[in-house]
Every structure is written in structure tokens, then in C-alpha cells.
Design a protein around this motif. Structure first.
Motif, PDB file in Angstrom:
ATOM      1  N   SER A 563       0.835  -1.203   0.000  1.00  0.00           N
ATOM      2  CA  SER A 563       0.000   0.000   0.000  1.00  0.00           C
ATOM      3  C   SER A 563       0.868   1.249   0.000  1.00  0.00           C
ATOM      4  O   SER A 563       0.639   2.194  -0.757  1.00  0.00           O
ATOM      5  N   LYS A 565       4.062   1.283  -0.819  1.00  0.00           N
ATOM      6  CA  LYS A 565       4.862   1.250  -2.051  1.00  0.00           C
ATOM      7  C   LYS A 565       4.094   1.886  -3.208  1.00  0.00           C
ATOM      8  O   LYS A 565       4.647   2.685  -3.974  1.00  0.00           O
ATOM      9  N   TYR A 566       2.827   1.530  -3.345  1.00  0.00           N
ATOM     10  CA  TYR A 566       2.025   2.076  -4.440  1.00  0.00           C
ATOM     11  C   TYR A 566       1.804   3.578  -4.264  1.00  0.00           C
ATOM     12  O   TYR A 566       1.840   4.346  -5.232  1.00  0.00           O
ATOM     13  N   HIS A 571       3.664   2.405  -8.550  1.00  0.00           N
ATOM     14  CA  HIS A 571       3.850   1.250  -9.443  1.00  0.00           C
ATOM     15  C   HIS A 571       3.976  -0.019  -8.624  1.00  0.00           C
ATOM     16  O   HIS A 571       4.739  -0.081  -7.659  1.00  0.00           O
ATOM     17  N   LEU A 572       3.207  -1.041  -8.976  1.00  0.00           N
ATOM     18  CA  LEU A 572       3.362  -2.373  -8.413  1.00  0.00           C
ATOM     19  C   LEU A 572       3.733  -3.318  -9.539  1.00  0.00           C
ATOM     20  O   LEU A 572       3.088  -3.326 -10.591  1.00  0.00           O
ATOM     21  N   ASP A 576       4.376  -8.247  -7.262  1.00  0.00           N
ATOM     22  CA  ASP A 576       3.782  -7.673  -6.052  1.00  0.00           C
ATOM     23  C   ASP A 576       2.328  -8.120  -5.965  1.00  0.00           C
ATOM     24  O   ASP A 576       1.442  -7.549  -6.606  1.00  0.00           O
ATOM     25  N   ASP A 584      -5.487   1.875  -1.447  1.00  0.00           N
ATOM     26  CA  ASP A 584      -4.961   2.945  -2.298  1.00  0.00           C
ATOM     27  C   ASP A 584      -5.392   4.268  -1.693  1.00  0.00           C
ATOM     28  O   ASP A 584      -6.552   4.636  -1.737  1.00  0.00           O
ATOM     29  N   LYS A 756      -6.127  -5.641 -10.965  1.00  0.00           N
ATOM     30  CA  LYS A 756      -4.930  -6.177 -10.298  1.00  0.00           C
ATOM     31  C   LYS A 756      -5.342  -7.132  -9.179  1.00  0.00           C
ATOM     32  O   LYS A 756      -4.759  -8.215  -9.023  1.00  0.00           O
ATOM     33  N   THR A 767       0.797  -5.741 -13.746  1.00  0.00           N
ATOM     34  CA  THR A 767       1.266  -4.599 -12.957  1.00  0.00           C
ATOM     35  C   THR A 767       0.086  -3.699 -12.614  1.00  0.00           C
ATOM     36  O   THR A 767      -1.024  -3.869 -13.123  1.00  0.00           O
ATOM     37  N   ARG A 770       0.155   3.936 -11.583  1.00  0.00           N
ATOM     38  CA  ARG A 770      -0.628   5.146 -11.362  1.00  0.00           C
ATOM     39  C   ARG A 770      -0.181   6.248 -12.331  1.00  0.00           C
ATOM     40  O   ARG A 770       1.022   6.477 -12.508  1.00  0.00           O
TER      41      ARG A 770
END
Length: 824
Positions: A563, A565-566, A571-572, A576, A584, A756, A767, A770
Motif C-alpha cells: 500500500s 509502495k504504491y 507502481h506495483l 507484487d 490505495d 490487479k 502490474t 498510477r
């Protein structure tokens, strides 16, 4: 003079100018003082002869005992005596010094004397022109005063050292002894040590080693022991053949009572390579081994071992000592019933352990259990030396680590982590870290509460302690149970705080430990709560502080908290895999901490964009899904379902927690998302059976599109009522957090999120990226078949999945259609 005469004189007229005065003389009057009060009064006499006799009488009276000295102090003798030591008459001055010097040996008198500004006057009388008796009692007086720090400063500041060094060559042994005692007291301080060297004090001190008086010899050795701690002084000492004179003393059996002190000076002198060369040249090493092997006194043995320690700091010397089987000797000394010998021996074991062959020798000869046994001793100094020895013995040596474990050392070392001696704690942490590299030993260490024990040391400001403790923690926290224990013991907060350190090794080890702890989501979330990501981001932007450790910690934290990381990275990757509780919260703002889901759920409803969350498991369906996961034969379905028990565990834990006391604070809970569960079920049933990858992606895209309002024409996108719909959901739920399955009118960012989520749940890889202004998209990899050759190319092709306008259409990146989909 009679009364009549006095009356006659009083009635006389004033004599006329020019008359010659009458020359009358006063007959000498013998004075006999029978009480100390009378004699003290005589100290104010203007006559030098009376002063000399009064001072002599006071000296004689004071010599008889402390009661007399204190009595004289009470009678006020101190003040006039302090003045009389500067009298012009040589005899008065000498006798005054004798009286003052004897009185100053009493504690009460000394305390009173410190308050008087007498030190400059005393130093002034140390000149060569003064009488030897003055020198003797002046130095006696200063010897009493020089034990006090303030007086030492006054002696030094009033340039007392030069005359005192000159007096070391006096013919009078009392003057020598007193001067030497003053110098010894002064050289406890660094500036005086350096000054004695600079003022040429080494030669006269060495000359005193030949004195006929053992007390002077011993005091000279103790003084040399203090001043030879300085490298420059050692050089001068060596140039003055000091080393040879020490070895002569050691070789002389008549001086056996001085051998302990002599060995202490030798130990200091062995700190440089030149002295090491001398000890080889003159057979000094053999002599040292004789002192170690032939017990005389514990002092001699311990000091001889200290010399061995100094010698062993040189690689070639360690090799030579090993060839002489020094390890066997040292192991025997570990059993000597004297703490000083055992401590010095442990120090020798530590230094010799830098020689790899010696490490094995200590183990093979049974030395490791002997060192472990010393950990139970109450001596703080011995435990410090023993833990240091174990740290060096186990460094890069698995067999020695096993030997410590077999001797029960790990259990004692864990307890040492609670100790007050920082060096012992640091050594214990280093040893445990060395041992924990082996899994079976690590489990044993953890079973004795090592994780809880390292929490307090993490709060220390001692650099070496922090270096060793963080390294130990990084090795210990290799499994989930240990990390949960660390989190429960409150260890994550002090660990994160160490990211503020500017010490390179502390920072590296702290980053290492954080990267290990970040393997568990709860720990990663908590560390983010304490600002770990923000600090790591700042570190990684710094040229001086950035390292592969800080980069690894950042990556580990982000990978364990997708969460965040995004939010930060936008970007995941396809690897991931998102999980229950993934949310989000939008793009992270610079300098602002990303709140946890719990914190967001407790916030009152606001006007900002909703936080979209994944919750695939309902409480009542968890057990069913877990059974399905265990029965499933495919990796794809079990990948998602294996996460449900953790969710169940977390929710059960939350149910047991008491409700918040504040009536305005919302309890922490996640809204059930039945719609998402149904979508996952439908995706599994309708998409997994498809055999063609393109068909799978297209079918999944259509499923997502239908769930979120269907196809929307580009030109009519502004008419799509997604904003109102989300506002209504927030109002209905009375929360800023909205489950993804409840959104029935979503645009790019919502559909990409759901895509996703579903892909990860059914084992497909894509992937999540955003863009700007609520744009987001998914990228997938496909192998394009060649119709003619029917062979797959070596590299797959990347595509962007259309979920909005032509659901299921695969867009090639950088084409106009793809660019239009990604940007406004």
C-alpha cells in the motif's frame, strides 16, 4: 621600669632641638613558654631569634601526634607559619617550614591549608639556593597537598614541576621521595604527564631505579608506568635505554619485589614496534614467558600476561607465540584463583584469537568452556574480558560458536545483555550474533529470551554497543516468531530511531535489521508508522549516508507494505501480489507520512477522495476458503487464499482488544466486501478454465468493466457519475475507506485496482501503474505466436489493458491509443 620613673618621664618637658637623645639599652629577657598558646603568640614577635625558637618548639610539639597538630590549628598557628616560610631570616624560614610540613600531614590541617594561597610561596623555596631541610619539608607539605585536584592544578600552573624534577637528583633521600610523590600525584593528569617528558624527567626517574631505598624505586616505577602511556614519552624512554634498564631489573632476583611494577612499565613500552624489536633482540620474550610459567605472585603473573597481550598485538609475534604453545599456558592460567590473572589471561586469549590457528587451539585444548565458566564471576572487569574473548573466538568460526553453545554460554550471554557494563553488553551481543548464524543455535538463543533482551541496548548512545546489538538483531530476527516477539517487546521503535544515526556502521546494521524485520507485514506497517520510510528516503537522497543497506531496507519495507509502495512509487510489479488490507490512499505528498489503514478508518468522514481497500475474506467464510486452499492442486488459487488465515488472525486479535474509551473515536474494523468475494468466485470459474492467455485477459477486463459501470465512450467520460457515486458510498458507510467491491461506477484508477486484485487472486500476473488525474492502468506480458512458424519469440511483448472504452482490448505501449488511455 619603675612606676616612679614612668611618672617622672610623663611629666618631662619637651626636649629642646639639637639635644642628644639618651642611649639606654634593654637587657635581654629570657622567655620560657610552657604552653602551646604562649608559643603560638610568640609567632607574632618582631624578633627573629624568638620566631626561630617558637617555630622549632611548634615543630617538636606537632611531631608528637595528630592531636597536637589539630590543637595548634585551633590556636591559629597556621596563618603566621604560612607567612614565616617567606621570612628573610634563613633559620626562621627553615624552622617555619619544618613546623608547617609536619602539621600538613594531618588531614584537618591540610584542609585548612588548601584554603590559603600558600603554594606559590612553597614552590618559590624549592630553588637550589635553599637549605636541604627547607627542601625536605617544603616537598613534604606539597606531597600532602598534591593529592587534591585543585592543589595539583595550582602546583602545575605555578611552574612547580621544573624544580621538583631537579630535586629528584637531590642527595637527600627524603627530598627525593617527597618530590617523587608529588610528581606521581601530578602525572595522574595528561598535561602533567606530557610536561614531565618535555622537562627532561625521564633520565632522573630512570636513575632512581638504582636507589638503595625500595620505596623510592617502587614510586619511580609507578610514575614511569603513568607517563609511558604516551607514545612520544615511550620513544624518549627507549632512547634513554629505559627498556634495557627495566629488563635488568627483571633479571635481578634481588629486585623481585619490584618485578610486578616493572612488568607494568614494560607492558606500556611494548605498544610500539621499536620496543617489540628490542624485546626480541635481548631475549625479553623468553624472560616474559618465564614469569608467566613460574608462579611467584599473582601481581607478577598478571602483569607478565599483560606484556604478552601487548606483544601479541603484532601479527608476527602472534605467530611466534603460537609456535611456543602459548595457548596451553593461557588455558592453565584461566584456572588460577586470582581475578587479575584471569582477566589478563582473557585479554590475551582475545588478542591471540586474531590468529586463526590459535582459535582452533583454544577449542581443541578445552579453553572455551573455561572462558564460559568465568562469565559467572561477579567481577565486572573479568566478565568484560571474558565476553570479549568469546566474541573474538567465535568470530568467523562456527566450530567455536558450537563449543560456546555446548558449554551453555548462550544462556549466560543472553543474561549479560541486561548488565550495566556497556562493554560487556556489547561483547555479549557480538558473540550471540556470531553464534546465531547457525540455525539450531539461533533457535536455542531465542528460546532464552534474546529478542526481549536486545530491546534496551537498542536505546543506548554507546556506538560499539549499537553496532553489535543491531548486527545481532539482524541475525536473530530471521523468522516470523522472532519478529513478532520484537514487535511485542517494543523493539521496532528504537530500531527505527537508529536511522537518525550518523555513525556509518550503526546506520548500516540498523538498515540491515529493518530489512529483515520488514519481511512481516505487521512489523513493516509499524516501522512505517514510526517514520522509517521517510527517514530512509532522506538517507537514500544523501550522498554521504546512502548505501546498499539503506536501499535494501527501503525496498524491503516497500515490498512488505505494498500500500505504501504504491502510494510512494505509483507502481506495483507483477510479482507484487496484493493482499487483504491493501489500500490505495492516492499519491503520497512530499514530506507527509502515509497513514495506516487503521488510522484512516478512525478518521471522521471528509471531502477528500476515498481510500479504496481490498477485503476478500469474510469472517464466516474464512474456514471454508482455507479448506479450499488446502485442497487446491494449483499454485494460482492457493497464492491468494493462503493469506486468509492471517486476516482471520488479525481480526480475531482486534475483536479481543478493548474498545477505545473516547466516544468520538471510531473502532478499528474493515467493512465486509461480499461483492468482491462474488467477483473472485466468478473470475475463478469463468477465466481460469480458458486456455488462451489473450482470452483470459480480455475476459477479466470485461468482468471488471461490467462490475464498474460498463464501457464508457471517451467523449462521454465527463458524464459518467463516478464522483457522486463514491460520495454516496462514503456517506452510507460513514467512512473514508471504501471496499473496492462496493464501487459500481468506477473509472481508470478504480478499474485498474480491481483488475490487479482479481488477477492476483486467480494467479495471473499484471502490474498496477498510477498516472496523473485519476488515471491508472495495468500492463501484462504476452507471447505473440508466429502464424507461419508457430514458435514463441525469445522475449514476450508488453501490453496495456483497456478497461474503460473497449474493455479487453490490448494496447501496445507508446502508440497513440495507449498514450490517450494513459493521459488526459
Amino acid at each position: 621600669m619603675s612606676h616612679t620613673t614612668r611618672g617622672h618621664n610623663m611629666g618631662k618637658k619637651a626636649k629642646k632641638e639639637g639635644e642628644t637623645p639618651c642611649k639606654e639599652t634593654f637587657e635581654p629577657l629570657p622567655v620560657e613558654g610552657k604552653t602551646p598558646e604562649t608559643v603560638v603568640l610568640l609567632l607574632s614577635s618582631p624578633e627573629e631569634d624568638i620566631l626561630a625558637k617558637a617555630c622549632e618548639a611548634i615543630h617538636t610539639f606537632a611531631e608528637k601526634g595528630d592531636e597536637n597538630k589539630v590543637s595548634l590549628l585551633g590556636l591559629g598557628a597556621l596563618e603566621p607559619l604560612c607567612k614565616l616560610i617567606s621570612n628573610n631570616n634563613r633559620l626562621v624560614r627553615r624552622n617555619a617550614f619544618m613546623a608547617l610540613g609536619i602539621m600538613a600531614t594531618n588531614g584537618e590541617v591540610k584542609s585548612a591549608l588548601k584554603k590559603k594561597d600558600v603554594i606559590p610561596s612553597i614552590i618559590d623555596k624549592l630553588s637550589p639556593e635553599e637549605d636541604t631541610v627547607v627542601h625536605e619539608f617544603a616537598t613534604l607539605c606539597l606531597a600532602s597537598l598534591s593529592v587534591d585536584f585543585v592543589c595539583k592544578v595550582q602546583i602545575f600552573d605555578n611552574k612547580g614541576l621544573p624544580p621538583l624534577i631537579q630535586l629528584l637528583s637531590s642527595l637527600d633521600p627524603d627530598v627525593k621521595n617527597n618530590s617523587l610523590e608529588i610528581i606521581f600525584n601530578l602525572v595522574q593528569d595528561q598535561k602533567s604527564r606530557l610536561a614531565v617528558h618535555e622537562l627532561g624527567g625521564i633520565p632522573p626517574l630512570l636513575e632512581l631505579l638504582k636507589s638503595d631505598f625500595p620505596a623510592i624505586q617502587r614510586l619511580a616505577l609507578k610514575t614511569l608506568q603513568n607517563i609511558t602511556t604516551d607514545a612520544d614519552t615511550c620513544n624518549t624512554f627507549r632512547e634513554e635505554q629505559g627498556f634495557e634498564k627495566l629488563m635488568d631489573t627483571l633479571s635481578n632476583t634481588d629486585f623481585s619485589d619490584l618485578h610486578a611494577e616493572t612488568l607494568q612499565v614494560v607492558a606500556n613500552c611494548l605498544s610500539d614496534s621499536e620496543s617489540l624489536h628490542l624485546i626480541h633482540k635481548d631475549g625479553g620474550l623468553t624472560k616474559l614467558m618465564e614469569f608467566v610459567l613460574t608462579p611467584k605472585t599473582f601481581d607478577i603473573q598478571s602483569n607478565a600476561v599483560k606484556c604478552i597481550v601487548r606483544v601479541a598485538h603484532n601479527y608476527e609475534n602472534r605467530k611466534m607465540l603460537h609456535e611456543q604453545n602459548v595457548e596451553k599456558v593461557l588455558i592453565e592460567l584461566l584456572s588460577v584463583a586470582d581475578i587479575s590473572v584471569q582477566t589478563a589471561t582473557c585479554q590475551a586469549v582475545s588478542v591471540m584469537s586474531f590468529h586463526f590457528a590459535s582459535k582452533d587451539s583454544f577449542r581443541d585444548l578445552g579453553g572455551i568452556p573455561a572462558v564460559v565458566q568465568l562469565l559467572n564471576n561477579e567481577s565486572v572487569v573479568l566478565k568484560e574480558a571474558a565476553t570479549q574473548a568469546l566474541s573474538n573466538l567465535t568470530h568467523s568460526n562456527h566450530l567455536n560458536a558450537s563449543a560456546v553453545h555446548e558449554a551453555g554460554g548462550h544462556e549466560v550471554l543472553v543474561q549479560q545483555l541486561y548488565g550495566s557494563c556497556l562493554s560487556t553488553v556489547a561483547n555479549s551481543a557480538a558473540t550471540l550474533g556470531n553464534m546465531a548464524a547457525q540455525e539450531d543455535i539461533r533457535c536455542s538463543i531465542l528460546s532464552h529470551g534474546a529478542i526481549k533482551a536486545v530491546v534496551e541496548p537498542l536505546k543506548s548512545t554507546n556506538t560499539q554497543l549499537l553496532v553489535n546489538t543491531t548486527r545481532c538483531l539482524a541475525v536473530l530476527a530471521c523468522d516470523t516468531e522472532a519478529r513478532e516477539e520484537l514487535q511485542g517487546a517494543g523493539g521496532l521503535h528504537p530500531l527505527v530511531n537508529l536511522l537518525r544515526s550518523y555513525h556509518k556502521e550503526v546506520l548500516h546494521n540498523a538498515c540491515w535489521a529493518i530489512s529483515v524485520c520488514a519481511n512481516d507485514l505487521p512489523a513493516a506497517v509499524e516501522m512505517c508508522k514510526y517514520g522509517a520510510l521517510e527517514m530512509l528516503k532522506e538517507i537514500n537522497q544523501s550522498v554521504n549516508r546512502r548505501s546498499r543497506f539503506s536501499e535494501l531496507a527501503m525496498i524491503s519495507l516497500l515490498n512488505s507494505n505494498l500500500s505504501v509502495k504504491y502510494s510512494l512509487m505509483g507502481h506495483l510489479a507483477s510479482t507484487d501480489v496484493i493482499y487483504d488490507g491493501f489500500y490505495d490512499a492516492g499519491k503520497a505528498l512530499a514530506g507527509q507520512r502515509i497513514l495506516t489503514l487503521e488510522e484512516m478508518c478512525k478518521q471522521p468522514v471528509n471531502k477528500h477522495r476515498p481510500i479504496i481497500v481490498v477485503n476478500t475474506a469474510a469472517e464466516e467464510t474464512v474456514e471454508t476458503e482455507e479448506r479450499q486452499s488446502n485442497a487446491s492442486e494449483t499454485d494460482t488459487s492457493s497464492k491468494a487464499e493462503r493469506r486468509t488465515p492471517r486476516k482471520k488472525k488479525e481480526e480475531d486479535k482486534r475483536k479481543d482488544e478493548p474498545l477505545p474509551e473516547s466516544p468520538t473515536e471510531k473502532p478499528w474494523s474493515m467493512t465486509e466486501d461480499v461483492s468482491l468475494q462474488l467477483l473472485i468466485k466468478e473470475a475463478k470459474e469463468s477465466i481460469i478454465p480458458l486456455t488462451d492467455e489473450r482470452e483470459q485477459w480480455a475476459a477479466l477486463a470485461r468482468l471488471v468493466s461490467e462490475a464498474m459501470g460498463g464501457e464508457v465512450e471517451m467523449e462521454k467520460l465527463h458524464e459518467f457519475p463516478w464522483v457522486l457515486h463514491l460520495s454516496e458510498l462514503k456517506f452510507q458507510l460513514q467512512s473514508n475507506v471504501v471496499p473496492i467491491g462496493l464501487i459500481s461506477k468506477g473509472i481508470y484508477c478504480h478499474r485498474a485496482f480491481l483488475f490487479k486484485c482479481l488477477a492476483d487472486c486467480i494467479g495471473l500476473s499484471c502490474t498496477l501503474v498510477r498516472g496523473e488525474y485519476n488515471r491508472a492502468w495495468n500492463e501484462v506480458l504476452l507471447f505473440n505466436r508466429n502464424p507461419s512458424r508457430k514458435e514463441r519469440p525469445a522475449q514476450p511483448c508488453r501490453y496495456i489493458v483497456d478497461l474503460m472504452h473497449q474493455p479487453g482490448n490490448l494496447l501496445t505501449p507508446k502508440t497513440p491509443a495507449a498514450v490517450q488511455y494513459q493521459n488526459i
